[in-house]
Design a protein around this motif. Structure first.
Motif, PDB file in Angstrom:
ATOM      1  N   ALA A 168     -14.619  -1.327   9.752  1.00  0.00           N
ATOM      2  CA  ALA A 168     -14.862  -0.167  10.605  1.00  0.00           C
ATOM      3  C   ALA A 168     -13.556   0.433  11.111  1.00  0.00           C
ATOM      4  O   ALA A 168     -13.465   1.647  11.331  1.00  0.00           O
ATOM      5  N   LYS A 169     -12.556  -0.389  11.269  1.00  0.00           N
ATOM      6  CA  LYS A 169     -11.276   0.105  11.774  1.00  0.00           C
ATOM      7  C   LYS A 169     -10.569   0.961  10.728  1.00  0.00           C
ATOM      8  O   LYS A 169      -9.837   1.889  11.068  1.00  0.00           O
ATOM      9  N   GLY A 170     -10.769   0.650   9.445  1.00  0.00           N
ATOM     10  CA  GLY A 170     -10.223   1.475   8.367  1.00  0.00           C
ATOM     11  C   GLY A 170      -8.764   1.173   8.066  1.00  0.00           C
ATOM     12  O   GLY A 170      -8.058   0.521   8.838  1.00  0.00           O
ATOM     13  N   GLY A 171      -8.318   1.660   6.910  1.00  0.00           N
ATOM     14  CA  GLY A 171      -6.924   1.492   6.523  1.00  0.00           C
ATOM     15  C   GLY A 171      -6.552   0.084   6.130  1.00  0.00           C
ATOM     16  O   GLY A 171      -5.377  -0.294   6.205  1.00  0.00           O
ATOM     17  N   VAL A 172      -7.532  -0.707   5.698  1.00  0.00           N
ATOM     18  CA  VAL A 172      -7.301  -2.105   5.354  1.00  0.00           C
ATOM     19  C   VAL A 172      -7.475  -2.298   3.851  1.00  0.00           C
ATOM     20  O   VAL A 172      -8.491  -1.870   3.280  1.00  0.00           O
ATOM     21  N   TRP A 173      -6.507  -2.917   3.224  1.00  0.00           N
ATOM     22  CA  TRP A 173      -6.626  -3.310   1.823  1.00  0.00           C
ATOM     23  C   TRP A 173      -7.094  -4.763   1.775  1.00  0.00           C
ATOM     24  O   TRP A 173      -6.361  -5.671   2.130  1.00  0.00           O
ATOM     25  N   PHE A 174      -8.350  -4.987   1.368  1.00  0.00           N
ATOM     26  CA  PHE A 174      -8.885  -6.335   1.193  1.00  0.00           C
ATOM     27  C   PHE A 174      -8.560  -6.794  -0.222  1.00  0.00           C
ATOM     28  O   PHE A 174      -8.899  -6.098  -1.194  1.00  0.00           O
ATOM     29  N   ALA A 175      -7.935  -7.949  -0.359  1.00  0.00           N
ATOM     30  CA  ALA A 175      -7.467  -8.361  -1.676  1.00  0.00           C
ATOM     31  C   ALA A 175      -7.479  -9.872  -1.817  1.00  0.00           C
ATOM     32  O   ALA A 175      -7.328 -10.622  -0.841  1.00  0.00           O
ATOM     33  N   ARG A 176      -7.670 -10.311  -3.057  1.00  0.00           N
ATOM     34  CA  ARG A 176      -7.374 -11.692  -3.413  1.00  0.00           C
ATOM     35  C   ARG A 176      -5.851 -11.857  -3.423  1.00  0.00           C
ATOM     36  O   ARG A 176      -5.107 -10.882  -3.592  1.00  0.00           O
ATOM     37  N   LEU A 177      -5.389 -13.084  -3.316  1.00  0.00           N
ATOM     38  CA  LEU A 177      -3.941 -13.283  -3.318  1.00  0.00           C
ATOM     39  C   LEU A 177      -3.311 -12.997  -4.676  1.00  0.00           C
ATOM     40  O   LEU A 177      -2.139 -12.608  -4.745  1.00  0.00           O
ATOM     41  N   ASP A 178      -4.052 -13.169  -5.763  1.00  0.00           N
ATOM     42  CA  ASP A 178      -3.466 -12.795  -7.052  1.00  0.00           C
ATOM     43  C   ASP A 178      -3.275 -11.284  -7.145  1.00  0.00           C
ATOM     44  O   ASP A 178      -2.332 -10.807  -7.795  1.00  0.00           O
ATOM     45  N   GLN A 179      -4.137 -10.513  -6.465  1.00  0.00           N
ATOM     46  CA  GLN A 179      -3.954  -9.066  -6.425  1.00  0.00           C
ATOM     47  C   GLN A 179      -2.753  -8.687  -5.563  1.00  0.00           C
ATOM     48  O   GLN A 179      -2.016  -7.756  -5.888  1.00  0.00           O
ATOM     49  N   VAL A 180      -2.557  -9.405  -4.456  1.00  0.00           N
ATOM     50  CA  VAL A 180      -1.355  -9.191  -3.649  1.00  0.00           C
ATOM     51  C   VAL A 180      -0.117  -9.509  -4.491  1.00  0.00           C
ATOM     52  O   VAL A 180       0.888  -8.784  -4.451  1.00  0.00           O
ATOM     53  N   CYS A 181      -0.199 -10.577  -5.259  1.00  0.00           N
ATOM     54  CA  CYS A 181       0.909 -10.964  -6.134  1.00  0.00           C
ATOM     55  C   CYS A 181       1.216  -9.857  -7.143  1.00  0.00           C
ATOM     56  O   CYS A 181       2.377  -9.481  -7.338  1.00  0.00           O
ATOM     57  N   ASP A 182       0.180  -9.317  -7.786  1.00  0.00           N
ATOM     58  CA  ASP A 182       0.382  -8.221  -8.748  1.00  0.00           C
ATOM     59  C   ASP A 182       1.059  -7.031  -8.076  1.00  0.00           C
ATOM     60  O   ASP A 182       1.975  -6.425  -8.648  1.00  0.00           O
ATOM     61  N   HIS A 183       0.599  -6.703  -6.875  1.00  0.00           N
ATOM     62  CA  HIS A 183       1.140  -5.543  -6.167  1.00  0.00           C
ATOM     63  C   HIS A 183       2.620  -5.747  -5.834  1.00  0.00           C
ATOM     64  O   HIS A 183       3.449  -4.847  -6.053  1.00  0.00           O
ATOM     65  N   VAL A 184       2.959  -6.913  -5.300  1.00  0.00           N
ATOM     66  CA  VAL A 184       4.345  -7.181  -4.925  1.00  0.00           C
ATOM     67  C   VAL A 184       5.243  -7.213  -6.161  1.00  0.00           C
ATOM     68  O   VAL A 184       6.355  -6.663  -6.156  1.00  0.00           O
ATOM     69  N   GLN A 185       4.782  -7.846  -7.229  1.00  0.00           N
ATOM     70  CA  GLN A 185       5.576  -7.886  -8.461  1.00  0.00           C
ATOM     71  C   GLN A 185       5.816  -6.483  -9.011  1.00  0.00           C
ATOM     72  O   GLN A 185       6.911  -6.174  -9.498  1.00  0.00           O
ATOM     73  N   LYS A 186       4.823  -5.616  -8.909  1.00  0.00           N
ATOM     74  CA  LYS A 186       4.970  -4.245  -9.384  1.00  0.00           C
ATOM     75  C   LYS A 186       5.999  -3.486  -8.542  1.00  0.00           C
ATOM     76  O   LYS A 186       6.856  -2.765  -9.082  1.00  0.00           O
ATOM     77  N   LEU A 187       5.925  -3.642  -7.225  1.00  0.00           N
ATOM     78  CA  LEU A 187       6.900  -2.997  -6.351  1.00  0.00           C
ATOM     79  C   LEU A 187       8.315  -3.456  -6.677  1.00  0.00           C
ATOM     80  O   LEU A 187       9.260  -2.644  -6.715  1.00  0.00           O
ATOM     81  N   MET A 188       8.474  -4.740  -6.919  1.00  0.00           N
ATOM     82  CA  MET A 188       9.793  -5.282  -7.228  1.00  0.00           C
ATOM     83  C   MET A 188      10.297  -4.760  -8.569  1.00  0.00           C
ATOM     84  O   MET A 188      11.472  -4.383  -8.701  1.00  0.00           O
ATOM     85  N   ALA A 189       9.415  -4.718  -9.573  1.00  0.00           N
ATOM     86  CA  ALA A 189       9.814  -4.251 -10.900  1.00  0.00           C
ATOM     87  C   ALA A 189      10.232  -2.789 -10.877  1.00  0.00           C
ATOM     88  O   ALA A 189      11.132  -2.373 -11.625  1.00  0.00           O
ATOM     89  N   GLU A 190       9.574  -2.011 -10.015  1.00  0.00           N
ATOM     90  CA  GLU A 190       9.890  -0.588  -9.912  1.00  0.00           C
ATOM     91  C   GLU A 190      11.038  -0.295  -8.947  1.00  0.00           C
ATOM     92  O   GLU A 190      11.442   0.860  -8.776  1.00  0.00           O
ATOM     93  N   GLY A 191      11.558  -1.343  -8.309  1.00  0.00           N
ATOM     94  CA  GLY A 191      12.653  -1.167  -7.365  1.00  0.00           C
ATOM     95  C   GLY A 191      12.250  -0.512  -6.060  1.00  0.00           C
ATOM     96  O   GLY A 191      13.101   0.008  -5.330  1.00  0.00           O
ATOM     97  N   ARG A 192      10.955  -0.558  -5.737  1.00  0.00           N
ATOM     98  CA  ARG A 192      10.470   0.099  -4.523  1.00  0.00           C
ATOM     99  C   ARG A 192      10.489  -0.815  -3.304  1.00  0.00           C
ATOM    100  O   ARG A 192      10.359  -0.350  -2.178  1.00  0.00           O
TER     101      ARG A 192
END
Length: 300
Positions: free
Chosen positions: A254-278
């Motif tokens: 209800a509060k909104g703005g929340v990304w609900f994720a499995r930890l492997d999805q968090v891992c994918d996201h962080v690895q992508k940010l790192m690979a892109e230099g972001r």
């Protein structure tokens, strides 16, 4: 407040991973190896975890289209294959959590390596691939654990408590991501009460625990951090407590703005940010120092 803020997907304010440690009767047997068969009430208490709570969790989270990370000891994977298959069928991630919930920093280096290998074998045999994530039983990460995890091909750990956002652990030329936890978001200090196991937490309504969980979430939402809860099905899978978990989930949504994720999805996201230099994580080496400290020496 956060020195190195991480951008979350789709502009989300924060990330939430509601993780579960499906210990079942693994630790119960590890610490009562000669007497577990005679502690019948507690044996039933811990088996509530896979037999009653896990099907309940899967059903309720399927209704809410929510998938989570469940950390499971290798022995539990072997003893409760139907529950593992049920979790996988419903899209949950299975992380590894030791073999018999052994505390790695309480056993020898050689024994730690042995039990890790046995846990990996159990995981691969049932699930058909190697695990991406690890949580040390009881958060008992040893000074040898990082090297063993890197050598075994793990991509992330979720046992340590050194930040509010992901960071990284480095050992020589190897590294893995750390998704930090904290005792405030673990249900064990709030709920665990069992004479046979030596836990005597005060028994109280789940709303008292939820005050802590909700306040931690509100701060994470405000400052853009990563909220990782550590639930145990034998505790928080019981009716009143699980009802409170679902109410907390409704509050977050209800509060909104929340990304609900499995930890492997968090891992994918962080690895992508790192690979892109972001984004670049903060790196730590563990242990930070060897004991005893040289300052204990009386020689100057």
């Amino acid at each position: 407040m956060i020195a190195n803020p991480i951008p979350w997907p789709d502009g989300a304010r924060c990330a939430v991973a509601m993780t579960w440690d499906m210990d079942a009767d693994s630790a119960f047997n590890w610490y009562n190896r000669d007497t577990a068969d005679n502690l019948v009430a507690t044996q039933q208490w811990v088996r509530y975890d896979p037999l009653i709570a896990i099907p309940r969790l899967v059903e309720q989270f399927a209704r809410r289209d929510l998938r989570q990370t469940v950390f499971v000891p290798g022995w539990v994977i072997e003893k409760y294959p139907a529950q593992i298959d049920l979790l996988l069928k419903n899209g949950h991630e299975i992380g590894l959590h030791g073999y018999l919930h052994e505390r790695s920093n309480e056993i020898s280096r050689e024994d730690e390596h042995y039990w890790l290998g046995r846990a990996l074998d159990a995981y691969q045999k049932r699930i058909g691939r190697r695990p991406r994530g690890w949580r040390a039983p009881s958060f008992a990460f040893s000074k040898h654990s990082l090297r063993y995890l890197i050598e075994a091909g793990f991509e992330y750990d979720s046992s340590l408590m050194g930040d509010d956002i992901p960071y990284a652990l480095r050992d020589g030329d190897g590294a893995l991501l750390e998704f930090p936890v904290d005792w405030t978001l673990d249900d064990f200090p709030h709920y665990a009460h069992n004479r046979d196991l030596g836990y005597r937490m005060p028994i109280s309504a789940p709303q008292r625990a939820m005050e802590v969980f909700r306040s931690e979430f509100d701060a994470v939402w405000e400052f853009g951090a990563l909220w990782i809860s550590v639930w145990h099905p034998a505790l928080s899978g019981r009716l009143a407590r699980f009802k409170a978990v679902l109410e907390l989930l409704d509050y977050m949504r209800a509060k909104g703005g929340v990304w609900f994720a499995r930890l492997d999805q968090v891992c994918d996201h962080v690895q992508k940010l790192m690979a892109e230099g972001r984004w670049t994580p903060r790196y730590e080496t563990v242990p930070a120092y060897e004991s005893p400290l040289p300052e204990f020496s009386k020689e100057r």
